[in-house]
Design a protein around this motif. Structure first.
Motif, short mmCIF file in Angstrom:
data_model
loop_
_atom_site.label_atom_id
_atom_site.label_comp_id
_atom_site.label_asym_id
_atom_site.label_seq_id
_atom_site.Cartn_x
_atom_site.Cartn_y
_atom_site.Cartn_z
N GLY A 242 -14.93 11.30 10.12
CA GLY A 242 -15.22 9.94 9.67
C GLY A 242 -15.03 8.94 10.79
O GLY A 242 -14.71 9.29 11.93
N LEU B 91 -4.47 5.92 11.44
CA LEU B 91 -3.68 4.88 10.79
C LEU B 91 -2.50 4.46 11.66
O LEU B 91 -2.15 3.27 11.74
CB LEU B 91 -3.18 5.40 9.43
N LEU C 99 -3.79 14.02 -0.57
CA LEU C 99 -4.96 13.26 -0.15
C LEU C 99 -6.01 13.24 -1.25
O LEU C 99 -6.65 12.21 -1.51
CB LEU C 99 -5.54 13.85 1.14
N HIS D 297 -12.82 6.16 10.66
CA HIS D 297 -11.73 5.31 10.18
C HIS D 297 -10.64 5.11 11.23
O HIS D 297 -9.82 4.21 11.09
CB HIS D 297 -11.09 5.93 8.93
N ARG E 178 -7.95 9.83 -3.52
CA ARG E 178 -9.33 9.44 -3.28
C ARG E 178 -9.81 8.39 -4.28
O ARG E 178 -10.45 7.40 -3.91
CB ARG E 178 -10.25 10.66 -3.33
N GLU F 249 0.83 -1.21 0.00
CA GLU F 249 0.00 0.00 0.00
C GLU F 249 0.86 1.25 0.00
O GLU F 249 0.52 2.25 -0.64
CB GLU F 249 -0.94 -0.02 1.20
N GLU G 246 -8.29 5.08 -3.48
CA GLU G 246 -8.92 4.45 -2.32
C GLU G 246 -10.25 3.83 -2.70
O GLU G 246 -10.60 2.74 -2.20
CB GLU G 246 -9.10 5.49 -1.22
N GLU G 247 -10.99 4.48 -3.57
CA GLU G 247 -12.27 3.91 -4.02
C GLU G 247 -12.04 2.61 -4.77
O GLU G 247 -12.80 1.65 -4.62
CB GLU G 247 -13.01 4.92 -4.90
N ARG H 26 -10.77 0.76 0.46
CA ARG H 26 -10.32 1.03 1.83
C ARG H 26 -9.46 2.27 1.84
O ARG H 26 -8.97 2.72 0.80
CB ARG H 26 -9.53 -0.15 2.40
N ARG H 27 -9.29 2.83 3.02
CA ARG H 27 -8.43 4.01 3.15
C ARG H 27 -6.97 3.59 3.01
O ARG H 27 -6.51 2.63 3.64
CB ARG H 27 -8.65 4.67 4.50
N SER I 248 -3.34 8.84 5.23
CA SER I 248 -3.90 9.84 6.13
C SER I 248 -2.85 10.88 6.44
O SER I 248 -1.66 10.71 6.16
CB SER I 248 -4.39 9.19 7.43
#
Length: 473
Positions: free
Chosen positions: A260, A265, A100, A262, A104, A46, A107-108, A112-113, A116
């Motif tokens: 959010g 991290l 960030l 989440h 996006r 990741e 991440e979609e 998942r995220r 951060s």
């Protein structure tokens, strides 16, 4: 008006971390502090995906060379996170929002995220301001007062306070005679008490009063102005719990806002490990008067952490509603007294002077209409712009043992102490079972922004009228 003190504290924290350029989040984002030019990602595949995505975005949209995006240090080891530097001189002050935004879509696709901000985690009266301590005569009783049960080393509940360290003279306070842990680093500066010194001691004193049959250990994880980067905090939490083994209860009066549900991290690995232990984390909801989740307290709203985390908001001093500064929302599970509590601070051996850092307001900075700690006791602070514009000198007081202080920082040890007290009275060995029972048996409710929320009121706690008290001479 509420942001004035927050900006004062931002400057204070930045001075304490001069090597780390910090940014302040937008007003509608819960006011997070974070490191400029750096994002966090999970180590391994990741982190590589984040690097590649951000590098391609900045090369395409801003004409940057690929080496502007790079790993900033080794992979995160135990915490499992990697720092990725995304800043470049051409991009101005802070490029984290651009990075960030670029991620996006990625991440979609991953579902998942991936990334951060690297938030600043801070004690919950720091960049999340409650108020400053007020001297109380040594002849006064603590509030909450000491419960009737004594200390039995064979059955004592093990409680870990992760905060600032203990002041050097804490053993002079009988309730803290058997408390252990780290000492506070650099209590004074030029003979004057430094800001937030005694925070961990004050918390330990509340715990010992509500639940005398506890073995309290205080770790000075947040000794540096009460603030630490998220990328470091997870490792420090592991160090705190592994020194003497996982405790029954952790009392944590620190965190960071992040919108959010989440989480942070940098805390993922620690929180997963916590979930596998028997330890109960009792965490402060924060003092921004906001419904933006404050982490790690907000983990209590996630189903997988419902039995292992309790988030605590603050009741005002008469117990009839929330304190003006307390965060709120469905993620705050319970409220406990957190305004104008009395506990040990410092100066038991020799009185020590303190200069107020923040000025009070003419009106509540959160818009409440009772006599809250935003307004009283009146004082002028050294960091406040109003003092500079008027030429006024900051007010100085002397601490001689006890103090009165407010914040969700202090509602938290009330709740943690009640869990420990129930474990003792019911001979319950499982702290999570005790925590669930405490919440289930809570008969009091308080109205918080139109919602009825559980409220804990310890039997030894005395309501304090919400009138304007006089500042001790």
């Amino acid at each position: 008006m509420a942001l004035q003190r927050y900006r004062e504290q931002f400057d204070h924290i930045q001075r304490s971390m001069p090597e780390v350029p910090l940014a302040m989040g937008p007003d509608d984002d819960g006011h997070p502090l974070y490191e400029k030019g750096v994002v966090l990602a999970r180590s391994g595949e990741e982190a590589r995906a984040v690097e590649d995505t951000v590098r391609a975005h900045f090369t395409e949209t801003r004409g940057l060379l690929p080496d502007h995006v790079r790993r900033d240090g080794p992979d995160g080891g135990r915490t499992g996170v990697t720092r990725i530097r995304v800043g470049a001189p051409d991009l101005g002050d802070d490029v984290v929002p651009h990075a960030l935004g670029a991620l996006r879509a990625a991440e979609e696709r991953h579902g998942r995220r991936l990334v951060s901000r690297n938030h600043v985690v801070h004690i919950a009266v720091n960049a999340c301001p409650g108020d400053e301590p007020v001297p109380i005569a040594r002849s006064a009783a603590p509030n909450p007062a000491a419960a009737g049960t004594g200390h039995d080393p064979a059955t004592a509940v093990r409680v870990l306070v992760v905060d600032t360290g203990l002041v050097h003279d804490h053993h002079a306070y009988p309730l803290l005679a058997h408390t252990t842990g780290d000492t506070q680093a650099a209590e004074t500066d030029g003979g004057v008490l430094r800001q937030y010194v005694g925070h961990g001691t004050f918390i330990a004193g509340i715990l010992a009063a509500v639940a005398p049959n506890t073995d309290i250990t205080v770790r000075g994880t947040l000794n540096d102005a009460g603030a630490v980067l998220e990328s470091e905090f997870g490792a420090r939490l592991f160090e705190a719990v592994e020194g003497a083994g996982w405790p029954d209860v952790i009392s944590l009066s620190a965190g960071s806002p992040a919108p959010g549900l989440h989480g942070l991290l940098g805390l993922d690995a620690f929180m997963r490990e916590l979930r596998e232990q028997r330890t109960l984390l009792v965490a402060a909801a924060g003092n921004n008067g906001s419904d933006v989740p404050f982490w790690p307290a907000a983990y209590s709203a996630l189903p997988e952490y419902a039995d292992s985390v309790v988030s605590v908001g603050a009741l005002r001093s008469d117990g009839e509603g929330p304190a003006c500064f307390s965060n709120h929302g469905r993620w705050v599970r319970v409220f406990a007294p957190g305004e104008r509590l009395t506990s040990a601070l410092t100066g038991f051996g020799t009185p020590v002077p303190y200069l107020y850092q923040h000025s009070t307001y003419d009106d509540c900075r959160y818009g409440f209409d009772y006599s809250c700690t935003c307004q009283y006791p009146r004082h002028t602070g050294a960091l406040s712009e109003a003092r500079e514009s008027t030429g006024g000198k900051p007010d100085q007081v002397m601490f001689d043992g006890f103090a009165q202080w407010s914040g969700t920082s202090f509602a938290t040890p009330v709740a943690a102490g009640l869990v420990a007290a129930l474990m003792t009275s019911e001979r319950e060995r499982d702290p999570r079972t005790a925590g669930a029972r405490l919440l289930a048996d809570a008969t009091h409710r308080t109205d918080v922004r139109g919602a009825k929320v559980r409220a804990l009121r310890p039997p030894t706690w005395r309501p304090v009228p919400v009138t304007a008290p006089a500042l001790p001479a």
